[in-house]
Design an enzyme around this catalytic site. Structure first.
Site, short mmCIF file in Angstrom:
data_model
loop_
_atom_site.label_atom_id
_atom_site.label_comp_id
_atom_site.label_asym_id
_atom_site.label_seq_id
_atom_site.Cartn_x
_atom_site.Cartn_y
_atom_site.Cartn_z
CE LYS A 54 -38.99 -1.58 -7.86
NZ LYS A 54 -40.35 -1.74 -7.34
O1 G3P Z 1 -42.55 -1.01 -4.91
C1 G3P Z 1 -41.78 -0.69 -3.83
C2 G3P Z 1 -42.47 0.01 -2.69
O2 G3P Z 1 -43.21 1.10 -3.14
C3 G3P Z 1 -43.18 -0.88 -1.73
O3 G3P Z 1 -43.99 -0.20 -0.82
O4 G3P Z 1 -45.69 -0.16 0.98
O5 G3P Z 1 -44.63 -2.35 0.34
O6 G3P Z 1 -43.34 -0.63 1.57
P1 G3P Z 1 -44.44 -0.87 0.58
#
Ligand code: G3P
Length: 219
Positions: free
Chosen positions: A84
């Site tokens: 990633k």
């Molecule tokens: O892994 C990346 C993403 O899904 C993060 O989500 O909820 O932290 O914005 P969030």
């Protein structure tokens, strides 16, 4: 549509892998920190054994040289590791090199369709547009998914899969499926919510009561 879970919690991953419905896992530095795992490399090694599909492991460096070394180190963990990388100039340079080596890549922190187009040009296996974080700042996260899906469809030579990320609730999931996102990564709680409907619970309670009254058995 592929279902990934967005967590680095090995207990949750094992629990949901047992459903047989899991196609992959995504992690990020915040999720790794939250998991309390002592050793990142060991954690990713374990996750890769539990889930045979793509497991995203994120680099920590921001400069090209270190990011490339980190990416190559992570890729050595297992064939299903997906490196990633951040959607930056250096991140996309590393993406191009790793993709050229046949290593799976997931370009993260995507907030515009032009960024997604660049990631596809760099050969990314997955692009991760963040829905919830756009919604958080009063922008339309789902519109971004729709724009990217439409743009990629215009150019069949682009093989990057749209991995809808930062999903916060089942309606995000539903809309992503309607738009045609290739993959959705969800927090475990959202994946569990997808199973539930009050009418399913009500119907099941009624069937159980009636079956009891019938005095029948199956086994
Ligand atoms: O892994 C990346 C993403 O899904 C993060 O989500 O909820 O932290 O914005 P969030």
């Amino acid at each position: 549509m592929k279902f990934f879970i967005d967590t680095a919690d090995i207990k949750e991953i094992k629990e949901l892998a047992a459903s047989g419905l899991l196609d992959g896992v995504t992690t990020n530095p915040s999720l790794v920190a939250k998991s309390g795992a002592a050793n990142f490399i060991e954690l990713i090694t374990e996750i890769c054994k539990v889930v045979p599909g793509p497991v995203s492991a994120e680099v920590a460096a921001m400069d090209y040289d270190t990011m490339l070394k980190e990416g190559e180190r992570l890729a050595k963990i297992a064939p299903n590791v997906t490196v990633k990388l951040p959607l930056t100039y250096d991140g996309l340079r590393v993406c191009k090199v790793l993709s050229g080596q046949g290593i799976m890549t997931n370009v993260t922190l995507c907030f515009s369709a032009n960024q997604a187009l660049l990631a596809a040009k760099a050969g990314a296996t997955f692009i991760s547009p963040f829905i919830g974080r756009l919604d958080d700042v009063s922008m339309d996260g789902l519109q971004l998914i729709s724009d990217i899906v439409q743009i990629y469809r215009n150019y069949p030579e682009l093989s990057t899969e749209v991995l809808a990320a930062s999903i916060r609730h089942p309606v995000h999931m539903l809309e992503c499926a309607k738009i045609g996102a290739d993959v959705a990564t969800m927090p475990p709680a959202v994946l569990k919510q997808l199973f539930n409907h009050p009418l399913t619970d009500k119907g099941l309670a009624q069937f159980a009561a009636d079956w009891e009254k019938s005095g029948q058995t199956i086994l």
